[in-house]
Scaffold this active site. Structure first.
Site, PDB file in Angstrom:
ATOM      1  N   CYS A  37       9.687  47.847   6.284  1.00  9.87           N
ATOM      2  CA  CYS A  37      10.051  49.162   5.762  1.00  9.87           C
ATOM      3  C   CYS A  37       8.879  50.099   6.034  1.00  9.87           C
ATOM      4  O   CYS A  37       7.729  49.778   5.752  1.00  9.87           O
ATOM      5  CB  CYS A  37      10.308  49.052   4.263  1.00  9.87           C
ATOM      6  SG  CYS A  37      10.370  50.654   3.464  1.00  9.87           S
ATOM      7  N   CYS A  51       7.833  53.337  -0.803  1.00  9.14           N
ATOM      8  CA  CYS A  51       8.825  52.324  -1.184  1.00  9.14           C
ATOM      9  C   CYS A  51       8.372  51.606  -2.462  1.00  9.14           C
ATOM     10  O   CYS A  51       7.290  51.022  -2.497  1.00  9.14           O
ATOM     11  CB  CYS A  51       8.989  51.315  -0.046  1.00  9.14           C
ATOM     12  SG  CYS A  51      10.086  49.958  -0.484  1.00  9.14           S
ATOM     13  N   TYR A  88      -7.994   8.070   4.324  1.00 12.63           N
ATOM     14  CA  TYR A  88      -7.915   6.742   3.712  1.00 12.63           C
ATOM     15  C   TYR A  88      -7.822   5.703   4.828  1.00 12.63           C
ATOM     16  O   TYR A  88      -6.962   5.819   5.702  1.00 12.63           O
ATOM     17  CB  TYR A  88      -6.650   6.614   2.858  1.00 12.63           C
ATOM     18  CG  TYR A  88      -6.745   7.253   1.494  1.00 12.63           C
ATOM     19  CD1 TYR A  88      -7.789   6.943   0.625  1.00 12.63           C
ATOM     20  CD2 TYR A  88      -5.771   8.152   1.067  1.00 12.63           C
ATOM     21  CE1 TYR A  88      -7.865   7.526  -0.642  1.00 12.63           C
ATOM     22  CE2 TYR A  88      -5.839   8.733  -0.202  1.00 12.63           C
ATOM     23  CZ  TYR A  88      -6.892   8.409  -1.045  1.00 12.63           C
ATOM     24  OH  TYR A  88      -6.955   8.981  -2.279  1.00 12.63           O
ATOM     25  N   LYS A 129       2.246   4.637   1.651  1.00 12.04           N
ATOM     26  CA  LYS A 129       2.346   5.167   3.009  1.00 12.04           C
ATOM     27  C   LYS A 129       2.007   6.654   2.941  1.00 12.04           C
ATOM     28  O   LYS A 129       2.815   7.476   2.516  1.00 12.04           O
ATOM     29  CB  LYS A 129       3.743   4.959   3.582  1.00 12.04           C
ATOM     30  CG  LYS A 129       3.833   5.362   5.035  1.00 12.04           C
ATOM     31  CD  LYS A 129       5.115   4.845   5.654  1.00 12.04           C
ATOM     32  CE  LYS A 129       5.183   5.146   7.140  1.00 12.04           C
ATOM     33  NZ  LYS A 129       5.115   6.553   7.477  1.00 12.04           N
ATOM     34  N   CYS A 135      14.461  50.995  -0.918  1.00 13.12           N
ATOM     35  CA  CYS A 135      14.293  52.443  -0.982  1.00 13.12           C
ATOM     36  C   CYS A 135      15.167  53.183   0.031  1.00 13.12           C
ATOM     37  O   CYS A 135      15.173  54.411   0.062  1.00 13.12           O
ATOM     38  CB  CYS A 135      12.828  52.820  -0.775  1.00 13.12           C
ATOM     39  SG  CYS A 135      12.276  52.585   0.922  1.00 13.12           S
ATOM     40  N   CYS A 162      15.800  49.891   4.514  1.00 17.85           N
ATOM     41  CA  CYS A 162      15.167  49.105   3.451  1.00 17.85           C
ATOM     42  C   CYS A 162      16.132  48.945   2.278  1.00 17.85           C
ATOM     43  O   CYS A 162      16.641  49.937   1.755  1.00 17.85           O
ATOM     44  CB  CYS A 162      13.884  49.787   2.987  1.00 17.85           C
ATOM     45  SG  CYS A 162      13.164  49.005   1.540  1.00 17.85           S
ATOM     46  N   GLU A 173       0.862  -1.187   0.000  1.00 15.15           N
ATOM     47  CA  GLU A 173       0.000   0.000   0.000  1.00 15.15           C
ATOM     48  C   GLU A 173       0.895   1.232   0.000  1.00 15.15           C
ATOM     49  O   GLU A 173       2.075   1.148   0.318  1.00 15.15           O
ATOM     50  CB  GLU A 173      -0.858   0.029   1.287  1.00 15.15           C
ATOM     51  CG  GLU A 173      -1.762  -1.173   1.434  1.00 15.15           C
ATOM     52  CD  GLU A 173      -2.376  -1.278   2.836  1.00 15.15           C
ATOM     53  OE1 GLU A 173      -2.344  -0.281   3.597  1.00 15.15           O
ATOM     54  OE2 GLU A 173      -2.869  -2.365   3.163  1.00 15.15           O
ATOM     55  N   ASP A 195       1.442  10.302   4.078  1.00 15.11           N
ATOM     56  CA  ASP A 195       2.106  11.089   5.112  1.00 15.11           C
ATOM     57  C   ASP A 195       1.099  12.017   5.797  1.00 15.11           C
ATOM     58  O   ASP A 195       0.971  13.188   5.458  1.00 15.11           O
ATOM     59  CB  ASP A 195       3.241  11.904   4.474  1.00 15.11           C
ATOM     60  CG  ASP A 195       4.210  12.425   5.516  1.00 15.11           C
ATOM     61  OD1 ASP A 195       4.082  12.030   6.698  1.00 15.11           O
ATOM     62  OD2 ASP A 195       5.084  13.220   5.144  1.00 15.11           O
ATOM     63  N   LYS A 225      10.736   3.142   3.127  1.00 12.04           N
ATOM     64  CA  LYS A 225      10.704   4.593   2.938  1.00 12.04           C
ATOM     65  C   LYS A 225      11.352   4.981   1.612  1.00 12.04           C
ATOM     66  O   LYS A 225      12.288   4.344   1.157  1.00 12.04           O
ATOM     67  CB  LYS A 225      11.464   5.288   4.089  1.00 12.04           C
ATOM     68  CG  LYS A 225      10.889   5.006   5.465  1.00 12.04           C
ATOM     69  CD  LYS A 225       9.543   5.662   5.677  1.00 12.04           C
ATOM     70  CE  LYS A 225       9.606   7.082   6.129  1.00 12.04           C
ATOM     71  NZ  LYS A 225       9.853   7.346   7.515  1.00 12.04           N
TER      72      LYS A 225
END
Ligand code: IVH
Length: 660
Positions: free
Chosen positions: A419, A424, A223, A118, A404, A401, A116, A120, A309
């Site tokens: 900023c 800007c 599932y 796996k 600018c 920033c 099947e 996550d 895995k």
């Protein structure tokens, strides 16, 4: 039960059956038979009947998925059968070793396996008594789990009532699709909230919401993979789970040899990106339960199953530099510039670092070797420092920033510097892109390249400037022919007739996502009312918390923003909602019950119902002494006679309108 009640109950049961069937077709089989509209009609009729006959409501009714008060904490429950985890195999050789051991211990020549995927996600146990979902419990530490029934009831692919009245425990994986995960993260970002690192965390966060109505907005899915009591074969168990009305992952294979298992494993390692959910390997189980029992379990995991895995989607590379980007809200975000590296089939050059705390947490310096990982998010992230470079350099967030040169400020308790400059260009560019986005003003033609030019050539100084652009100005830009200039102007013009909430969202007020914008638009109805609202009034709006109220209030009080709103209004943008009901009108039908009969001339039944409900009244399908008004249209039938007999007030459409 009286005769009338009896027929109502029959209809209610019939509706529930139909709705269950359609939910199963839609959420489990992915084969809907009817449209969303038709489904909603069934649901509304059921809701209405249950509303009028509350004594007939049952816990397994499809209307009762979201219910109950938010929990303070989750109660725990001890499993009668522990929820074991799986031993891992990290290579084909380890898998082969395992099958050899199985054959040896089972003392049989021939062992079949079920392979099947796996998934996550998070494992849960669903307990059904006589076909009804009674409890849903997370894995916890495997011996004791947390009871999260309220949240699990909101998962539409998990039936509240099975197809058979059996008492079973079904275990499986709750997960969030990649599509749902990305959408949720986008919404969170727009609302100024942090993104979830991967779909698994997002699913866990959703399942652990104390308020089921929040969990209900997260499209979790499920599932199943085990069932108790068990049938003699795992392959049969999976079919049985499906038969009971739940989902089982369709990608599975009965394998008669280790070669067949390896084929399945290699196929899915290759194809995992084609799935709309994350998998991190393949689970191989001995098919025969008799052999499973012979093999038994250790205290942690069964000997009859193993997780093979996949290689992690990780890579190592060198951090060449850290660049700082400025977002729409002025947030300064550090971005890692990497030595290009292959990861899951794409070349990676950048990774997000979120904020300066993240850099500190990782202990990251320029030139270090880092471990990269790509989870469900499209953009990969740095997991850790693998090797500190001899020539490493510490990174410092700029105090001005980077775009600018404006002043930068980090509010107390926040992880982000911003900023402060109102002009800007980086902020302006992001604001324009946000304004033009699909969920805001839908100006598709306004992409990054164009925005750069508009800002750099000072053709646009704020979003209202878009509405003053001329054909000539646009034609003068790179890659802009007369046709595309005309198209763009048409799209800009079309945005003037969009809904008010889009404008509210498009303004980019911190923490105001698409949904909040809709709520605000509906509640206040116009920009003027919203601007006049006090912070307390804002907080009183359902779903608006103090943080949000403050952010909206501040934004609307700022002179620059007020000026911008005036300019937008002058440019003909929507400043009012259409579906707004003023509060003084809102409750004229408070507590009143209406019955509709006959054909109305100037409105549909749905419209009349909505008008009544918006004003605090309700609409019932049958007349009784408790009915306050009967609204009659053309060709009214027996209901009109009954109303006369019972002395219920009769309204024609004209009288009804006058009352409004
Ligand atoms: S069987 C005793 N099958 O992987 C066997 N687990 O550590 C119990 N998982 O906790 C698990 N997909 O959350 C099984 N098809 C699948 C699975 C699966 C995902 C998860 C499950 C479990 C973990 C293994």
């Amino acid at each position: 039960m009286s005769g009338a009640k009896h027929t109502i109950n029959d209809r209610i049961e019939q509706l529930r059956e139909q709705i269950r069937e359609h939910e199963h077709r839609y959420y489990v089989l992915d084969q809907p038979l009817i449209s969303d509209f038709e489904f909603d009609q069934l649901m509304r009729e059921l809701q209405q009947l249950e509303h009028e006959n509350p004594e007939l409501i049952t816990r397994d009714s499809p209307t009762q998925r979201v219910g109950g008060e938010p929990a303070k904490e989750f109660p725990t429950l001890k499993f009668s059968r522990p929820m074991l985890s799986l031993e891992n195999a990290y290579s084909e050789d380890e898998l082969k070793d395992w099958t050899r051991r199985v054959v040896q211990l089972a003392k049989t020549e021939k062992v079949d396996y079920v392979a099947e995927l796996k998934i996550d996600g998070l494992s849960v146990s669903l307990i059904y008594g006589n076909g009804l979902l009674s409890k849903a419990v997370t894995r916890g530490d495997g011996r004791t789990g947390e009871v999260v029934t309220g949240n699990v009831r909101t998962i539409r692919s998990i039936p509240l009532r099975l197809h058979e009245d059996v008492s079973v425990e079904i275990r499986g994986e709750i997960f969030l699709s990649l599509k749902a995960f990305r959408q949720l993260n986008d919404e969170r970002e727009q609302a100024g909230e942090s993104r979830f690192a991967n779909p698994r965390n997002a699913a866990a966060g959703s399942l652990r919401q104390l308020d089921p109505s929040i969990a209900a907005t997260r499209p979790l899915d499920f599932y199943g993979y085990s069932i108790f009591p068990t049938l003699p074969l795992q392959s049969e168990n999976l079919k049985w789970i499906t038969k009971l009305g739940l989902k089982v992952n369709p990608h599975r294979k009965l394998c008669r040899s280790v070669e067949e298992i390896l084929d399945f494993y290699r196929h899915w390692e290759e194809q995992r990106d084609d799935l709309d959910y994350e998998i991190d390997g393949v689970v191989v189980k001995v098919n025969s339960v008799e052999i499973q029992e012979k093999l038994g379990s250790t205290s942690k995991s069964p000997r009859w199953a193993i997780a093979v895995k996949f290689r992690a989607r990780q890579a190592t590379t060198k951090l060449l530099n850290i660049r700082v980007q400025v977002g729409r809200t002025g947030a300064l975000t550090p971005v890692a510039v990497l030595e290009p590296v292959q990861l899951g089939g794409t070349t990676i050059r950048n990774a997000t670092l979120h904020n300066e705390d993240e850099i500190e947490r990782l202990g990251l310096q320029i030139n270090d070797r880092v471990l990269l990982e790509r989870g469900g998010d499209v953009i990969p992230k740095i997991v850790s420092v693998i090797e500190q470079a001899a020539d490493r350099r510490a990174f410092q967030m700029p105090s001005r920033c980077p775009v600018c040169g404006g002043e930068v400020y980090r509010p107390e308790g926040e992880a982000v510097r911003r900023c402060l400059s109102q002009t800007c260009p980086a902020k302006l560019k992001e604001s324009l892109l946000h304004w033009a986005s699909r969920k805001a003003m839908k100006i598709d033609g306004l992409g990054e390249r164009l925005v750069d030019q508009l800002v750099e050539k000072s053709l646009v100084r704020d979003v209202s400037g878009l509405y003053r652009l001329s054909q000539e100005q646009l034609e003068g830009l790179e890659r802009m022919g007369p046709k595309s200039a005309e198209n763009l102007l048409r799209q800009i013009d079309a945005s003037r007739s969009l809904e008010f909430w889009r404008l509210l969202f498009g303004l980019g007020i911190r923490h105001v996502g698409e949904r909040t914008a809709q709520i605000l638009a509906k509640h206040f109805g116009s920009m003027q009312r919203l601007q006049n609202a006090s912070q307390e009034e804002l907080e009183q709006v359902y779903e608006v918390g103090p943080k949000l109220a403050e952010s909206i209030y501040r934004f609307l009080k700022q002179p620059e923003n007020r000026e911008l709103i005036e300019k937008l209004e002058a440019a003909g943008l929507p400043m009012k909602s259409d579906d707004f009901v003023p509060p003084e009108m809102a409750q004229v039908f408070e507590g009143k019950t209406f019955v509709l009969t006959g054909t109305l001339e100037g409105m549909t039944r749905e419209e009349a119902t909505s008008i009544i409900e918006h004003r605090g009244g309700r609409v019932s399908s049958s007349i009784s002494k408790k009915t306050n008004f009967v609204l009659v249209g053309r060709d009214a039938g027996s209901k009109l006679d009954k109303a006369r007999k019972l002395g219920v007030q009769i309204l024609d459409e004209q009288q009804f309108r006058t009352m409004l």
